[in-house]
Design a protein around this motif. Structure first.
Motif, short mmCIF file in Angstrom:
data_model
loop_
_atom_site.label_atom_id
_atom_site.label_comp_id
_atom_site.label_asym_id
_atom_site.label_seq_id
_atom_site.Cartn_x
_atom_site.Cartn_y
_atom_site.Cartn_z
N ALA A 183 23.28 60.56 18.24
CA ALA A 183 24.40 61.44 18.57
C ALA A 183 24.70 62.41 17.43
O ALA A 183 25.10 63.56 17.67
CB ALA A 183 25.64 60.61 18.89
N TYR A 184 24.48 61.97 16.20
CA TYR A 184 24.72 62.83 15.03
C TYR A 184 23.76 64.01 15.03
O TYR A 184 24.12 65.13 14.66
CB TYR A 184 24.57 62.02 13.74
N ARG A 186 22.66 65.43 17.73
CA ARG A 186 23.20 66.35 18.73
C ARG A 186 24.46 67.06 18.20
O ARG A 186 24.75 68.19 18.62
CB ARG A 186 23.54 65.57 20.01
N TYR A 187 25.17 66.40 17.31
CA TYR A 187 26.32 67.04 16.66
C TYR A 187 25.85 68.21 15.80
O TYR A 187 26.41 69.32 15.85
CB TYR A 187 27.06 66.00 15.81
N ARG A 188 24.80 67.98 15.04
CA ARG A 188 24.24 69.07 14.21
C ARG A 188 23.73 70.19 15.11
O ARG A 188 23.90 71.38 14.79
CB ARG A 188 23.11 68.52 13.33
N GLU A 189 23.13 69.80 16.23
CA GLU A 189 22.63 70.80 17.18
C GLU A 189 23.79 71.62 17.75
O GLU A 189 23.69 72.85 17.90
CB GLU A 189 21.88 70.08 18.31
N ALA A 190 24.91 70.97 18.04
CA ALA A 190 26.07 71.65 18.59
C ALA A 190 26.65 72.66 17.61
O ALA A 190 27.28 73.65 18.00
CB ALA A 190 27.14 70.64 18.99
N GLY A 212 27.55 65.22 21.15
CA GLY A 212 27.48 66.10 19.98
C GLY A 212 28.48 67.23 20.07
O GLY A 212 29.14 67.58 19.07
N GLN A 213 28.64 67.80 21.25
CA GLN A 213 29.59 68.90 21.43
C GLN A 213 31.02 68.42 21.23
O GLN A 213 31.85 69.12 20.63
CB GLN A 213 29.41 69.49 22.83
N VAL A 235 31.11 58.52 14.38
CA VAL A 235 30.17 58.93 15.43
C VAL A 235 29.88 57.78 16.39
O VAL A 235 29.82 57.96 17.61
CB VAL A 235 28.87 59.49 14.82
#
Length: 586
Positions: A183-184, A186-190, A212-213, A235
């Motif tokens: 999930a982290y 995806r957080y960076r991706e967001a 992530g968003q 997270v």
């Protein structure tokens, strides 16, 4: 509700008392093993009892001689047409056709309460089912244990048990750490970072994109600047919460709702229930320090050749004693499960049912041993294993791979075939047998599709009443009128076969509840539907066999009473399974 089987069991007990008074049976003969059941071959009669077989030895008589004595006592009873002695001493009973008229009236009078039972007597039962890891949406394999557990809970409630539906959230351990790190990413991706390909061992599915968003919306870029020890618990908590929201939503689409969601993480918080459990077992002398012999064959990855803290599982029927603490000092998964089941018992559940997937079959003995020890023999654990589900489309296998993020989800199947069809098909096979699920077959409108076949029978029953109102506008088809009908007019062999089938419903329900086997209800409903469709088709061949005879209102209302009884039983049984009883097929 009193059934023909319990009625004749009572009459059998009365006959036994009479034979005891005459000296043919010893005083206090145990009649608990005497049963009355439908014979395997309907040609042998309507009922069969083993009374002579189980009581012959204490009576010191040959079974057939004792059977003759029972026959003399039973054949004078009301409703008995004839009694025959078969084989080594079985007693086969045929009932007068008129006997069945009373059953139609009983079903119509009870309505959807027919077959409701109080055999549970309010006993508290905990049914834990689904309990999928909160690492993503549930795949179709989870749906089988979800439907099975839910139907079993409903069946137990219907028979008088006080049921709690429970979900165990595996929110501790390595898998949720991997979830958090996934999930982290995806957080960076967001936040606009190109994270590239998801690393091996992480969860790659797009279902973590919203997590992530959400993290980005809640924290901005603050977590980027934090150490892992700071961001990981944040997270992890967010990811587990959002996964559980998704799981609850998917279960709701299947008509499933739990009363309790129990957190695994809570076991080591607020007093450390795992430590308390081990302390309890130590006080009873069921924990010791020792070494385990290496298992035969290939060594499991988690096997350790060292002195360790062990539970004496072999004292309670297990194959080997079980470790409670790992080499790094953390608790084993088994120790946590022991604490969880101890907590269930402390909440008042002496009866526990766990519904597990096929990959946990080897875990059953140790958990049953644990429950025996932790409850000092007062608690019982029944583990029901649900075997794998294989997906097909038109006979061709449908591939799924959870790690690759391309698996077929539970929600995918519900959205395509509908919750009623999915639920019925998941129950139309015993839980411990593999299940083939074909998307096309489940949606096919033919007698080869069990759910369609059963729902169509209920819809046909409703159409009979609509047609009766249209064909004979002044005909009173109220429930009161159906109760007042002359049910002795139901003499056709197909009508009698259907009535006899309805007579089995209470016994089927009780047997299914006692055995924890809801599939028996699905099988039974299919048999009822088959008998009803056969009666319907008889009307096509013979006009006088039709349900609606405009020139004979008395026969019509009697037959409508039978149709109402069929509809009530189908609706009740489908309700236990959590399947809608439709009034029209579209």
């Amino acid at each position: 509700m009193r059934t023909i089987f319990s009625h004749f069991e009572t009459r059998g007990a009365e006959a036994a008392k009479a034979l005891e008074a005459e000296g043919m049976l010893p005083a206090g003969a145990n009649i608990g093993a005497v049963s009355v059941e439908p014979p395997r071959d309907p040609a042998h009669g309507d009922l069969a009892t083993n009374a002579a077989l189980v009581l012959a030895k204490p009576a010191g008589l040959k079974p057939r001689d004792l059977a003759e004595a029972f026959k003399a006592k039973l054949e004078t009873g009301e409703g008995v047409k004839s009694i025959e002695i078969a084989g080594p001493g079985f007693i086969n009973i045929r009932l007068e056709d008129g006997f069945w008229a009373g059953l139609v009236r009983a079903v119509v009078e009870a309505g959807e309460g027919y077959a409701r039972s109080d055999i549970g007597a309010g006993t508290k039962v905990n049914v834990e089912y689904v309990s999928a890891n909160p690492t993503g949406p549930m795949h179709v394999g989870h749906s089988r244990s979800a439907v099975f557990g839910d139907a079993l809970a409903s069946l137990l409630e219907f028979t008088g048990f006080d049921v709690t539906r429970e979900y165990y959230i595996n929110d501790a351990g390595a898998q949720v750490e991997v979830l958090a790190r996934s999930a982290y990413l995806r957080y960076r991706e967001a936040l606009g970072e190109d994270i590239g390909e998801i690393p091996e061992g992480f969860y790659p599915g797009d279902y973590l994109v919203p997590v992530g968003q959400a993290l980005a919306a809640d924290h901005g870029d603050a977590l980027l600047k934090a150490d892992e020890s700071e961001w990981l618990p944040i997270v992890r908590e967010k990811a587990v919460a959002m996964m559980m929201d998704m799981i609850r939503e998917d279960l709701a689409a299947l008509g499933i709702h739990h009363d309790v969601f129990f957190s695994e993480k809570s076991l080591t918080e607020d007093g450390d229930m795992v430590a308390q459990t081990i302390k309890d077992l130590e006080a009873q002398g069921y924990v010791y320090r020792g070494r385990l012999a290496p298992p035969k064959g290939k060594l499991p990855e988690d096997w350790e050749d060292r002195e360790q803290l062990l539970f004496k599982a072999t004292d309670f029927g297990d194959d080997t004693d079980r470790p409670l603490v790992k080499a790094d000092g953390s608790y084993t998964y088994f120790a946590g499960d022991m604490a969880y089941h101890r907590d269930k018992f402390q909440r008042g559940f002496t009866q526990m049912i766990d519904v597990w997937g096929a990959d946990h079959a080897g875990y059953v003995k140790r958990m049953q041993a644990a429950v025996k020890a932790l409850t000092r023999g007062e608690g019982a654990l029944d583990v029901k294993i649900c075997q794998l589900v294989k997906l097909f489309r038109g006979g061709e296998p449908v591939k799924m791979s959870k790690r690759a993020g391309t698996f077929v989800t539970l929600r995918d199947v519900v959205d395509e075939v509908g919750a009623p069809s999915m639920r019925f098909m998941m129950l139309y096979r015993k839980n411990d047998a593999p299940l083939d699920f074909d998307f096309e077959k489940v949606q096919e409108q033919s007698k080869d599709n069990p759910v369609f076949y059963v729902q169509y029978a209920h819809a046909r029953a409703q159409s009979v009443f609509r047609n009766a109102q249209a064909d004979i506008p002044d005909l009173d088809i109220s429930r009161e009128a159906l109760l007042g009908a002359d049910h002795n007019l139901l003499t056709d062999e197909f009508e009698l076969a259907l009535i006899k089938r309805l007579a089995h419903f209470p016994r089927t329900v009780e047997g299914a509840a006692q055995a924890h086997e809801p599939h028996r209800i699905a099988f039974y409903l299919h048999d009822v539907a088959s008998d009803f469709h056969a009666l319907w088709n008889r009307g096509k061949e013979s006009p006088q066999s039709r349900f609606i005879l405009e020139r004979n209102k008395n026969v019509t209302i009697a037959r409508l009473a039978l149709v109402a009884a069929v509809a009530d039983v189908l609706r009740t049984g489908l309700g236990i399974l959590g399947v809608e009883a439709v009034n029209e097929m579209r």
